[in-house]
Design a protein around this motif. Structure first.
Motif, mmCIF file in Angstrom:
data_model
loop_
_atom_site.group_PDB
_atom_site.id
_atom_site.type_symbol
_atom_site.label_atom_id
_atom_site.label_comp_id
_atom_site.label_asym_id
_atom_site.label_seq_id
_atom_site.Cartn_x
_atom_site.Cartn_y
_atom_site.Cartn_z
ATOM 1 N N LEU A 118 12.710 31.184 -13.763
ATOM 2 C CA LEU A 118 12.021 31.731 -14.805
ATOM 3 C C LEU A 118 11.061 32.768 -14.369
ATOM 4 O O LEU A 118 10.040 31.729 -13.770
ATOM 5 C CB LEU A 118 11.672 31.003 -15.912
ATOM 6 C CG LEU A 118 11.133 31.688 -17.193
ATOM 7 C CD1 LEU A 118 11.933 32.637 -17.860
ATOM 8 C CD2 LEU A 118 10.934 30.287 -18.014
ATOM 9 N N ALA A 158 10.389 36.129 -18.835
ATOM 10 C CA ALA A 158 9.873 35.705 -20.117
ATOM 11 C C ALA A 158 9.694 36.863 -20.917
ATOM 12 O O ALA A 158 9.710 36.681 -22.101
ATOM 13 C CB ALA A 158 8.553 34.909 -19.721
ATOM 14 N N TRP A 168 -0.611 37.165 -23.142
ATOM 15 C CA TRP A 168 -0.005 35.913 -23.013
ATOM 16 C C TRP A 168 -0.330 35.266 -24.306
ATOM 17 O O TRP A 168 0.597 34.463 -24.892
ATOM 18 C CB TRP A 168 -0.117 35.144 -21.845
ATOM 19 C CG TRP A 168 0.652 36.127 -20.715
ATOM 20 C CD1 TRP A 168 -0.060 36.580 -19.785
ATOM 21 C CD2 TRP A 168 1.973 36.204 -20.371
ATOM 22 N NE1 TRP A 168 0.924 37.116 -18.587
ATOM 23 C CE2 TRP A 168 1.879 36.743 -19.115
ATOM 24 C CE3 TRP A 168 3.148 35.734 -20.943
ATOM 25 C CZ2 TRP A 168 3.362 37.186 -18.671
ATOM 26 C CZ3 TRP A 168 4.208 36.162 -20.436
ATOM 27 C CH2 TRP A 168 4.570 36.783 -19.146
ATOM 28 N N LEU A 180 11.967 31.238 -25.174
ATOM 29 C CA LEU A 180 12.359 30.698 -23.804
ATOM 30 C C LEU A 180 12.789 29.518 -23.774
ATOM 31 O O LEU A 180 13.917 29.145 -23.105
ATOM 32 C CB LEU A 180 11.115 30.901 -22.981
ATOM 33 C CG LEU A 180 10.355 32.144 -22.917
ATOM 34 C CD1 LEU A 180 9.172 31.895 -21.943
ATOM 35 C CD2 LEU A 180 11.136 33.138 -22.228
ATOM 36 N N ILE A 199 3.648 31.277 -17.888
ATOM 37 C CA ILE A 199 4.792 30.945 -18.488
ATOM 38 C C ILE A 199 4.645 29.662 -19.002
ATOM 39 O O ILE A 199 5.337 28.970 -20.066
ATOM 40 C CB ILE A 199 6.037 31.033 -17.590
ATOM 41 C CG1 ILE A 199 5.902 32.415 -17.239
ATOM 42 C CG2 ILE A 199 7.168 30.847 -18.364
ATOM 43 C CD1 ILE A 199 7.351 32.555 -16.217
#
Length: 257
Positions: A118, A158, A168, A180, A199
């Motif tokens: 990811l 993402a 973010w 996700l 992430i």
């Protein structure tokens, strides 16, 4: 001895000009005095001071009620339940069409992969394939060194498209993390490699403990082995970080894929 002809003395105008130029070269182009001067005082002997104008008070702006933030992905009840449908939904869901003009790029790979990777976002020059440039080559070389066929990886991002400066925090508030986690559940990999510290908070990792390294991700009561590291772009720029990732990988897998 031959006499050296003397220059005529500078005129007063030339002396003044030379002095002004000297101060300009020294960075001083204003006149400074020690005594304060009143620049706004009324001239003596003039008419009485005018009556102050009535201050203009702007009308208060109407307060708009808070607008509900758009929930990324829409109603969770309508989310895809398999990977092929998810890929199509990732490209067409209107609420995911945010940030920049680059095309949206789907994830690649099948369910049950030995490793799901990811990353934060597609590369800027990606066409139809996610990570088709330098970052993709870095990932492929890493997989080969780890004894994994790069074609067997499940690679996801993402964000659907490349963005210059993603917010973010706003994306997390909009529900990107739930999407996700749903994607990871559909992919059902044996292991998860998260390449990007931004992430981690999205998928439920404590931001205060976002130091790269091995750990676990809890999904529906199950523990998925997870290794966190830096984003591919940063790994490309720092050999020391690539070395640290490889050491973490060996410790995490005991030297086996």
């Amino acid at each position: 001895m031959e006499s050296i002809p003397s220059s005529p003395p500078a005129t007063l105008a030339e002396q003044v000009a030379a002095a002004q130029q000297w101060w300009r070269d020294a960075g001083v182009d204003c006149l400074f005095v020690d005594e304060p001067q009143g620049w706004l005082h009324d001239t003596v002997g003039t008419a009485a001071a005018p009556t102050p104008a009535t201050p203009i008070i702007a009308a208060p702006r109407p307060v708009k009620p808070d607008q509900p933030a758009v929930r990324l992905g829409g109603d969770e009840a309508g989310w895809p339940t398999d990977l092929p449908t998810f890929r199509e939904w990732w490209l067409t869901e209107p609420t995911l069409d945010v940030g920049g003009l680059n095309a949206r790029i789907p994830p690649r790979g099948e369910a049950g992969a030995p490793l799901m990777v990811l990353v934060p976002m597609p590369e800027a020059d990606d066409g139809e394939t996610l990570l088709s440039g330098r970052e993709g080559r870095l990932l492929a070389n890493f997989a080969l060194a780890a004894g994994i066929n790069p074609a067997a990886l499940h690679v996801a991002s993402a964000l659907p498209r490349h963005m210059v400066a993603p917010d973010w925090a706003a994306l997390a508030a909009g529900g990107l993390g739930q999407i996700l986690r749903h994607h990871i559940q559909l992919a059902a990999p044996k292991r998860l490699l998260v390449m990007g510290r931004d992430i981690l908070p999205l998928i439920g990792h404590d931001p205060a403990q976002s130091t790269p390294g091995p750990g676990n991700l809890r999904l529906e009561g199950q523990e998925l082995p997870m290794l966190a590291t830096y984003a591919p772009a940063r790994l490309l720029d720092h050999a020391r970080l690539r070395t640290a990732l490889w050491r973490h990988w060996l410790d995490w897998t005991d030297g086996t894929a």
